[in-house]
Design an enzyme around this catalytic site. Sequence first.
Site, short mmCIF file in Angstrom:
data_model
loop_
_atom_site.label_atom_id
_atom_site.label_comp_id
_atom_site.label_asym_id
_atom_site.label_seq_id
_atom_site.Cartn_x
_atom_site.Cartn_y
_atom_site.Cartn_z
N ASN A 107 0.83 -1.21 0.00
CA ASN A 107 0.00 0.00 0.00
C ASN A 107 0.86 1.26 0.00
OD1 ASN A 107 -2.01 -1.87 0.24
ND2 ASN A 107 -2.30 -1.55 2.45
N HIS A 124 5.92 -0.48 -2.59
CA HIS A 124 5.48 0.22 -3.79
C HIS A 124 5.53 1.74 -3.64
CE1 HIS A 124 3.03 -3.65 -4.84
NE2 HIS A 124 4.31 -3.77 -5.12
N CYS A 132 11.77 13.64 -8.43
CA CYS A 132 12.19 14.35 -9.63
C CYS A 132 12.62 13.38 -10.74
CB CYS A 132 13.36 15.27 -9.29
SG CYS A 132 13.99 16.15 -10.74
N CYS A 156 10.94 20.38 -9.41
CA CYS A 156 11.98 20.05 -8.42
C CYS A 156 12.66 21.34 -7.95
CB CYS A 156 13.00 19.13 -9.09
SG CYS A 156 14.44 18.78 -8.07
N GLY A 196 -4.92 -9.17 3.56
CA GLY A 196 -5.62 -8.23 2.68
C GLY A 196 -4.96 -8.03 1.33
N ASN A 222 -8.23 -12.89 5.10
CA ASN A 222 -8.88 -12.33 3.92
C ASN A 222 -10.32 -12.87 3.88
OD1 ASN A 222 -9.62 -11.67 1.18
ND2 ASN A 222 -7.43 -11.49 0.72
N PRO A 223 -11.32 -12.01 3.53
CA PRO A 223 -12.68 -12.55 3.45
C PRO A 223 -12.84 -13.54 2.28
CG PRO A 223 -12.66 -10.13 3.30
CD PRO A 223 -11.26 -10.58 3.29
N ALA A 240 -9.64 -8.00 8.41
CA ALA A 240 -8.40 -7.87 9.20
C ALA A 240 -8.63 -7.10 10.48
CB ALA A 240 -7.33 -7.19 8.34
C1 BV8 Z 1 8.10 -5.49 -11.74
C2 BV8 Z 1 1.41 1.26 -6.64
C3 BV8 Z 1 10.17 -5.94 -12.74
C4 BV8 Z 1 0.61 1.99 -7.67
C5 BV8 Z 1 1.26 -1.05 -7.35
C6 BV8 Z 1 4.37 -6.69 -17.77
C7 BV8 Z 1 5.34 -5.71 -17.71
C8 BV8 Z 1 6.03 -5.44 -16.56
C9 BV8 Z 1 5.76 -6.14 -15.40
C10 BV8 Z 1 4.77 -7.10 -15.48
C11 BV8 Z 1 4.10 -7.40 -16.63
N1 BV8 Z 1 3.20 -8.39 -16.36
C12 BV8 Z 1 3.30 -8.74 -15.07
C13 BV8 Z 1 4.24 -7.97 -14.54
C14 BV8 Z 1 4.66 -7.95 -13.20
C15 BV8 Z 1 3.75 -6.94 -12.51
C16 BV8 Z 1 2.60 -7.76 -11.94
O1 BV8 Z 1 2.80 -8.45 -10.98
N2 BV8 Z 1 1.42 -7.66 -12.58
C17 BV8 Z 1 0.29 -8.45 -12.11
C18 BV8 Z 1 -0.97 -7.59 -12.13
C19 BV8 Z 1 0.17 -9.70 -12.98
N3 BV8 Z 1 4.55 -6.36 -11.48
C20 BV8 Z 1 5.20 -5.22 -11.73
O2 BV8 Z 1 5.10 -4.56 -12.73
C21 BV8 Z 1 6.13 -4.82 -10.60
N4 BV8 Z 1 7.41 -4.54 -11.12
O3 BV8 Z 1 7.70 -6.59 -11.98
O4 BV8 Z 1 9.35 -5.04 -12.07
C22 BV8 Z 1 10.04 -5.56 -14.16
C23 BV8 Z 1 10.42 -4.28 -14.52
C24 BV8 Z 1 10.32 -3.93 -15.86
C25 BV8 Z 1 9.81 -4.85 -16.80
C26 BV8 Z 1 9.42 -6.13 -16.39
C27 BV8 Z 1 9.52 -6.49 -15.06
C28 BV8 Z 1 5.61 -3.55 -9.93
C29 BV8 Z 1 4.30 -3.85 -9.23
C30 BV8 Z 1 3.90 -2.64 -8.40
C31 BV8 Z 1 2.77 -1.91 -9.06
N5 BV8 Z 1 2.26 -0.88 -8.14
N6 BV8 Z 1 0.88 -0.07 -6.53
C32 BV8 Z 1 -0.77 2.27 -7.18
O5 BV8 Z 1 -1.12 1.99 -6.01
O6 BV8 Z 1 -1.50 2.83 -8.03
S1 BV8 Z 1 0.47 -2.53 -7.27
C33 BV8 Z 1 -1.09 -2.30 -6.67
O7 BV8 Z 1 -1.66 -3.59 -6.57
C34 BV8 Z 1 -1.17 -1.78 -5.25
O8 BV8 Z 1 0.07 -1.63 -4.62
C35 BV8 Z 1 -1.93 -2.86 -4.54
O9 BV8 Z 1 -1.71 -2.91 -3.19
C36 BV8 Z 1 -1.32 -3.98 -5.26
C37 BV8 Z 1 -1.74 -5.35 -5.08
O10 BV8 Z 1 -3.09 -5.38 -4.91
P1 BV8 Z 1 -3.61 -5.83 -3.47
O11 BV8 Z 1 -2.91 -5.03 -2.43
O12 BV8 Z 1 -3.52 -7.31 -3.37
O13 BV8 Z 1 -5.09 -5.31 -3.52
P2 BV8 Z 1 -6.32 -6.02 -4.23
O14 BV8 Z 1 -7.38 -4.99 -4.36
O15 BV8 Z 1 -5.85 -6.78 -5.43
O16 BV8 Z 1 -6.79 -7.11 -3.16
C38 BV8 Z 1 -7.34 -6.68 -1.93
C39 BV8 Z 1 -7.58 -7.94 -1.13
O17 BV8 Z 1 -8.05 -7.54 0.15
C40 BV8 Z 1 -8.65 -8.84 -1.73
O18 BV8 Z 1 -8.17 -10.18 -1.70
C41 BV8 Z 1 -9.83 -8.68 -0.77
O19 BV8 Z 1 -10.56 -9.89 -0.63
C42 BV8 Z 1 -9.13 -8.37 0.52
N7 BV8 Z 1 -9.91 -7.60 1.49
C43 BV8 Z 1 -10.92 -6.73 1.26
N8 BV8 Z 1 -11.36 -6.23 2.45
C44 BV8 Z 1 -10.59 -6.78 3.42
C45 BV8 Z 1 -9.66 -7.66 2.82
N9 BV8 Z 1 -8.78 -8.38 3.52
C46 BV8 Z 1 -8.79 -8.23 4.86
N10 BV8 Z 1 -9.63 -7.41 5.52
C47 BV8 Z 1 -10.53 -6.68 4.83
N11 BV8 Z 1 -11.37 -5.87 5.49
ZN ZN Z 2 15.54 17.53 -9.66
#
Ligand code: BV8
Ligand code: ZN
Length: 249
Positions: A107, A124, A132, A156, A196, A222-223, A240
């Site tokens: 998060n 993240h 910058c 910047c 979560g 997780n729910p 949570a």
């Molecule tokens: C990387 C910041 C190496 C931004 C985020 C193609 C090109 C490049 C990379 C990729 C590609 N294909 C795949 C990838 C890898 C990619 C990836 O994993 N994609 C996935 C979607 C398949 N990863 C990346 O790109 C990472 N970098 O790989 O670098 C690289 C470099 C260059 C080239 C190639 C490789 C970077 C990933 C970081 C992205 N930034 N966030 C923003 O916030 O806008 S990720 C974003 O998703 C958030 O951080 C978020 O937190 C995160 C994950 O989601 P979750 O936290 O799990 O949230 P979600 O809503 O999904 O789930 C919530 C859960 O909570 C649910 O299960 C729900 O049931 C539960 N819940 C609900 N209520 C409750 C609860 N649980 C408990 N209590 C409750 N009350």
């Molecule tokens: Zn600068």
Amino acid sequence: MAKESLIRESTVERVRSAKNVFALTGAGVSAESGVPTFRGGGGATVWKGMPFDVISSAQMVERDLAAVWEWFDYRRGVLRELKPNAAHTTLAEWEEKFNDFTLATQNIDGLHAAAGLKDVLELHGTIWQARCLACDRSKSLRDERGGEQPQRPPVCGTCGGEMRPDVVLFGEMLPANVLERAAEAAERCDVCFVIGTSGVVYPAAGLAEIAKRAGAYVIEINPERTALSDLCDETIKGQAGEILPRFQI
Ligand code: BV8
Ligand code: ZN
């Protein structure tokens, strides 16, 4: 009153006697604070017709930095009034109670720190900082008042370059030192909590796999079932903020 989730006594005992604890959190830990999650609840977040992994992507910074700022300014506006919930405060208390407690979050909302957690591994980045594009210096956005229309993209103060949100976008590397510290904590923990997160984003989700491979007992809160549920030793189904305080560490 929602049916209370079952927490096995043996699990509570195991957690209470753990020496090294690692927690990986995702958007769900902030859900009870009112922060919208990305995927849970039957639909992915869409912003102006773009799925969030398009607007939150590296190429959007090149293509349309103004739109990226609009998206993050909107989310900061939502977050500004929100407070940590019982999940955040319980995890902050655990930092003092276990002799080795490490939390890594996906998060960017800053709510773990707002709840008093001193050492938060922000895998993240953070929505509360700009960085910058030219010289990499960052600056806080905390003092920007809601309602004002500050300069976008920010400039910047050091080199005059354009600034971007200090957040790891899809297709970008995570801060190496942060990921390394998280992986080390996952490697040495006796108990790993996965709280979560839908477990689809890598390399963050891989931290649970590291913990499992290293012999930790992995507990998911997780729910819903997730991509990591099969890997976990147990999934406690529920919110949570309702479950974590009941461990009474
Ligand atoms: C990387 C910041 C190496 C931004 C985020 C193609 C090109 C490049 C990379 C990729 C590609 N294909 C795949 C990838 C890898 C990619 C990836 O994993 N994609 C996935 C979607 C398949 N990863 C990346 O790109 C990472 N970098 O790989 O670098 C690289 C470099 C260059 C080239 C190639 C490789 C970077 C990933 C970081 C992205 N930034 N966030 C923003 O916030 O806008 S990720 C974003 O998703 C958030 O951080 C978020 O937190 C995160 C994950 O989601 P979750 O936290 O799990 O949230 P979600 O809503 O999904 O789930 C919530 C859960 O909570 C649910 O299960 C729900 O049931 C539960 N819940 C609900 N209520 C409750 C609860 N649980 C408990 N209590 C409750 N009350
Ligand atoms: Zn600068």
